[in-house]
Motif scaffolding. Sequence first.
Motif, PDB file in Angstrom:
ATOM      1  N   LEU A 164      15.511  -0.549   9.694  1.00  0.00           N
ATOM      2  CA  LEU A 164      14.384  -1.129   8.956  1.00  0.00           C
ATOM      3  C   LEU A 164      13.521   0.045   8.517  1.00  0.00           C
ATOM      4  N   LYS A 165      12.915  -0.025   7.289  1.00  0.00           N
ATOM      5  CA  LYS A 165      12.359   1.240   6.791  1.00  0.00           C
ATOM      6  C   LYS A 165      11.030   1.130   6.056  1.00  0.00           C
ATOM      7  N   ALA A 166      10.337   0.032   6.215  1.00  0.00           N
ATOM      8  CA  ALA A 166       9.059  -0.075   5.489  1.00  0.00           C
ATOM      9  C   ALA A 166       7.915   0.369   6.388  1.00  0.00           C
ATOM     10  N   ARG A 217      -7.365   1.930   1.569  1.00  0.00           N
ATOM     11  CA  ARG A 217      -6.242   2.708   2.067  1.00  0.00           C
ATOM     12  C   ARG A 217      -5.304   1.814   2.894  1.00  0.00           C
ATOM     13  N   ARG A 218      -4.015   2.185   2.999  1.00  0.00           N
ATOM     14  CA  ARG A 218      -3.058   1.438   3.830  1.00  0.00           C
ATOM     15  C   ARG A 218      -2.874   2.178   5.146  1.00  0.00           C
ATOM     16  N   GLU A 219      -2.935   1.410   6.279  1.00  0.00           N
ATOM     17  CA  GLU A 219      -2.728   2.022   7.600  1.00  0.00           C
ATOM     18  C   GLU A 219      -1.364   2.711   7.656  1.00  0.00           C
ATOM     19  N   GLY A 220      -1.329   3.893   8.219  1.00  0.00           N
ATOM     20  CA  GLY A 220      -0.047   4.590   8.431  1.00  0.00           C
ATOM     21  C   GLY A 220       0.302   5.541   7.302  1.00  0.00           C
ATOM     22  N   ASP A 221      -0.506   5.548   6.238  1.00  0.00           N
ATOM     23  CA  ASP A 221      -0.178   6.437   5.108  1.00  0.00           C
ATOM     24  C   ASP A 221      -0.524   7.895   5.415  1.00  0.00           C
ATOM     25  N   VAL A 222       0.385   8.774   5.038  1.00  0.00           N
ATOM     26  CA  VAL A 222       0.152  10.216   5.135  1.00  0.00           C
ATOM     27  C   VAL A 222      -0.522  10.641   3.824  1.00  0.00           C
ATOM     28  N   LEU A 230      -0.440  -4.226  -9.526  1.00  0.00           N
ATOM     29  CA  LEU A 230      -0.112  -3.267  -8.460  1.00  0.00           C
ATOM     30  C   LEU A 230      -1.411  -2.837  -7.794  1.00  0.00           C
ATOM     31  N   GLN A 231      -1.408  -2.788  -6.459  1.00  0.00           N
ATOM     32  CA  GLN A 231      -2.580  -2.261  -5.743  1.00  0.00           C
ATOM     33  C   GLN A 231      -2.313  -0.787  -5.419  1.00  0.00           C
ATOM     34  N   VAL A 232      -3.222   0.066  -5.819  1.00  0.00           N
ATOM     35  CA  VAL A 232      -3.131   1.486  -5.423  1.00  0.00           C
ATOM     36  C   VAL A 232      -3.944   1.619  -4.140  1.00  0.00           C
ATOM     37  N   PHE A 233      -3.231   1.950  -3.045  1.00  0.00           N
ATOM     38  CA  PHE A 233      -3.890   1.938  -1.731  1.00  0.00           C
ATOM     39  C   PHE A 233      -4.750   3.198  -1.545  1.00  0.00           C
ATOM     40  N   GLY A 234      -5.880   3.221  -2.204  1.00  0.00           N
ATOM     41  CA  GLY A 234      -6.850   4.297  -1.971  1.00  0.00           C
ATOM     42  C   GLY A 234      -6.798   5.389  -3.027  1.00  0.00           C
ATOM     43  N   ALA A 250       4.977   3.281  13.122  1.00  0.00           N
ATOM     44  CA  ALA A 250       6.069   2.946  14.058  1.00  0.00           C
ATOM     45  C   ALA A 250       7.409   3.325  13.434  1.00  0.00           C
ATOM     46  N   TYR A 251       7.511   3.130  12.113  1.00  0.00           N
ATOM     47  CA  TYR A 251       8.764   3.517  11.418  1.00  0.00           C
ATOM     48  C   TYR A 251       9.030   5.004  11.643  1.00  0.00           C
ATOM     49  N   GLY A 252       7.998   5.815  11.409  1.00  0.00           N
ATOM     50  CA  GLY A 252       8.170   7.269  11.579  1.00  0.00           C
ATOM     51  C   GLY A 252       8.539   7.604  13.013  1.00  0.00           C
ATOM     52  N   ILE A 288      -0.117  11.949  -2.200  1.00  0.00           N
ATOM     53  CA  ILE A 288       0.920  12.763  -2.843  1.00  0.00           C
ATOM     54  C   ILE A 288       2.250  12.551  -2.119  1.00  0.00           C
ATOM     55  N   ARG A 289       3.322  12.365  -2.904  1.00  0.00           N
ATOM     56  CA  ARG A 289       4.659  12.170  -2.345  1.00  0.00           C
ATOM     57  C   ARG A 289       5.683  12.978  -3.134  1.00  0.00           C
ATOM     58  N   ASP A 290       6.876  13.117  -2.560  1.00  0.00           N
ATOM     59  CA  ASP A 290       7.957  13.879  -3.201  1.00  0.00           C
ATOM     60  C   ASP A 290       9.072  12.871  -3.494  1.00  0.00           C
ATOM     61  N   ASN A 304       7.607  -0.499  -1.125  1.00  0.00           N
ATOM     62  CA  ASN A 304       7.415   0.875  -1.560  1.00  0.00           C
ATOM     63  C   ASN A 304       7.117   0.959  -3.049  1.00  0.00           C
ATOM     64  N   LEU A 305       6.490   2.058  -3.407  1.00  0.00           N
ATOM     65  CA  LEU A 305       5.787   2.158  -4.688  1.00  0.00           C
ATOM     66  C   LEU A 305       6.640   1.860  -5.910  1.00  0.00           C
ATOM     67  N   VAL A 306       7.806   2.505  -6.035  1.00  0.00           N
ATOM     68  CA  VAL A 306       8.516   2.412  -7.324  1.00  0.00           C
ATOM     69  C   VAL A 306       9.004   0.992  -7.621  1.00  0.00           C
TER      70      VAL A 306
HETATM   71  C1  WQD Z   1       4.124   5.827  -1.242  1.00  0.00           C
HETATM   72  C2  WQD Z   1       2.681   5.920  -1.688  1.00  0.00           C
HETATM   73  C3  WQD Z   1       1.256   4.307  -0.680  1.00  0.00           C
HETATM   74  C4  WQD Z   1       2.936   0.757  -2.530  1.00  0.00           C
HETATM   75  C5  WQD Z   1       8.522   6.108   2.130  1.00  0.00           C
HETATM   76  C6  WQD Z   1       9.591   5.169   2.517  1.00  0.00           C
HETATM   77  C7  WQD Z   1      10.060   5.422   3.899  1.00  0.00           C
HETATM   78  C8  WQD Z   1      10.321   6.883   4.084  1.00  0.00           C
HETATM   79  C9  WQD Z   1       9.128   7.721   3.689  1.00  0.00           C
HETATM   80  C10 WQD Z   1      12.600   7.465   3.887  1.00  0.00           C
HETATM   81  C11 WQD Z   1       1.701   5.731  -0.534  1.00  0.00           C
HETATM   82  C12 WQD Z   1       1.344   4.096  -2.180  1.00  0.00           C
HETATM   83  C13 WQD Z   1       2.730   2.080  -2.171  1.00  0.00           C
HETATM   84  C14 WQD Z   1       1.950   0.059  -3.243  1.00  0.00           C
HETATM   85  C15 WQD Z   1       0.588   2.033  -3.232  1.00  0.00           C
HETATM   86  N1  WQD Z   1      11.425   7.296   3.323  1.00  0.00           N
HETATM   87  N2  WQD Z   1       1.582   2.683  -2.535  1.00  0.00           N
HETATM   88  N3  WQD Z   1       0.798   0.720  -3.566  1.00  0.00           N
HETATM   89  O1  WQD Z   1       4.947   5.107   2.704  1.00  0.00           O
HETATM   90  O2  WQD Z   1       5.625   7.251   1.538  1.00  0.00           O
HETATM   91  O3  WQD Z   1       7.322   5.835   2.817  1.00  0.00           O
HETATM   92  O4  WQD Z   1       8.863   7.428   2.359  1.00  0.00           O
HETATM   93  O5  WQD Z   1      12.858   7.251   5.018  1.00  0.00           O
HETATM   94  O6  WQD Z   1      11.232   4.664   4.078  1.00  0.00           O
HETATM   95  O7  WQD Z   1       9.082   3.858   2.409  1.00  0.00           O
HETATM   96  O8  WQD Z   1       6.438   5.094   0.635  1.00  0.00           O
HETATM   97  O9  WQD Z   1       6.401   3.897  -1.480  1.00  0.00           O
HETATM   98  O10 WQD Z   1       5.465   2.745   0.586  1.00  0.00           O
HETATM   99  O11 WQD Z   1       4.234   4.639  -0.449  1.00  0.00           O
HETATM  100  O12 WQD Z   1      -0.461   2.613  -3.543  1.00  0.00           O
HETATM  101  O13 WQD Z   1       2.068  -1.150  -3.592  1.00  0.00           O
HETATM  102  O14 WQD Z   1       2.449   4.856  -2.602  1.00  0.00           O
HETATM  103  O15 WQD Z   1      -0.070   4.114  -0.233  1.00  0.00           O
HETATM  104  O16 WQD Z   1       0.604   6.575  -0.747  1.00  0.00           O
HETATM  105  P1  WQD Z   1       5.963   5.869   1.963  1.00  0.00           P
HETATM  106  P2  WQD Z   1       5.675   3.992  -0.194  1.00  0.00           P
END
Ligand code: WQD
Length: 362
Positions: free
Chosen positions: A108-110, A318-323, A239-243, A173-175, A254-256, A223-225
């Motif tokens: 499980l990966k969310a 902001r969403r809990e657990g976000d880096v 779409l909600q931008v979490f913060g 918890a996922y991490g 910021i993400r890669d 997840n975002l995309v």
């Molecule tokens: C990315 C950013 C959200 C949804 C992912 C995978 C996880 C792991 C790590 C491989 C965050 C923001 C998101 C939305 C938003 N990958 N967001 N609105 O949390 O980085 O984790 O990478 O193992 O499996 O899920 O990905 O796409 O959920 O979030 O603003 O509706 O997009 O706050 O900053 P995340 P994510």
Amino acid sequence: MFDLRDIRFFRTAKYSIIASNFTQIMKILVTGGTGYIGSHTIVDLQTHGIEVISADNGINSEASVLEGVEALTHKKVKHYNIDLCDSAATRKMFEAEKPDGVIHFAALKAVGESMEIPLEYFRNNLLSLINTMDAAAQNGCKAFVFSSSCTVYGNVEKSPVTEDTPLQPAASAYGRTKQMGETIIMDAIAKTGMKAALLRYFNPAGAHPSGLIGESPRQTPQNLVPVITETAIGKRASLQVFGNDYPTRDGSCIRDFVHVCDLAAAHTLAMDYLINNRSEDLISIFNLGIGQGVTVLEAIAAFESTTGMKLNYSITARREGDVVAIYSDYTKAQKVLNWNPKYNIEDIMKTAWQWEVNRNKN
Ligand code: WQD
């Protein structure tokens, strides 16, 4: 729309050279085979002439995904509808198939969901790993590729992160299931007769250029995309931008983002690296990102500029657990595995959108 030439190119051109390295690989078992990265990896493995067995319990995917895989490779995939938390069933499958190597995606990966149902995440992700690794060791497997994650780095102070960046406490918890998974493999590998590769994905996204397979979770994606493409096609009002109050250039995280086909190619290369015994170490760790930090708002802008569509979004809490910010240094995968990712954020958005349109046609 991608025409058949894309598929033929994908199948024949750049892979023929590497395919010769796989003569000694007979069979690879892919757990989570009907999942997002699993299905794209099966295409890549089969493109190299490897026989693939798929195993998945369908909790977050449909076995019909394999129809798209077979349309791309013209090769059947033997599939087991199995819960890897069932040790007897897992062992029976390994005894029947005796694979040379395993790629273990099933989990499980969310990030957000893992904070809602943590016990299910620990039970499912850790028990399935333990059962799979044990059955693989008992049945002569030589290579174990583990689907890890950049979330094992936790809330890093700075990016890019290398494989030697010290791990902070995971932010979800996922991490933590991925950190614990890596620890289990590190403690157990010497007793299994296998070598392992831990592949730390950054943000997997996009879809196969053919438009025949892509991210198709049973559960509503978080997840975002996919949230972007579902908003664009009208499945979501907005779409909600979490913060947007984070200490980054535009306030959003910021993400890669790494294309799923680039990720798939890395798994084939990692399996080749282990099975051909090119690794001196029992455990090899690789970052799989493209080394470019993209903010959430920049990702939205990339979608809009690539597709010409305007996205309806709002800024929320902001969403809990976000880096805050994390992106990779993937030099090691480039040097050791000869992994050279070829897709960028625009390709990700283009292929993700193409897939969203295709999957809503019928
Ligand atoms: C990315 C950013 C959200 C949804 C992912 C995978 C996880 C792991 C790590 C491989 C965050 C923001 C998101 C939305 C938003 N990958 N967001 N609105 O949390 O980085 O984790 O990478 O193992 O499996 O899920 O990905 O796409 O959920 O979030 O603003 O509706 O997009 O706050 O900053 P995340 P994510």
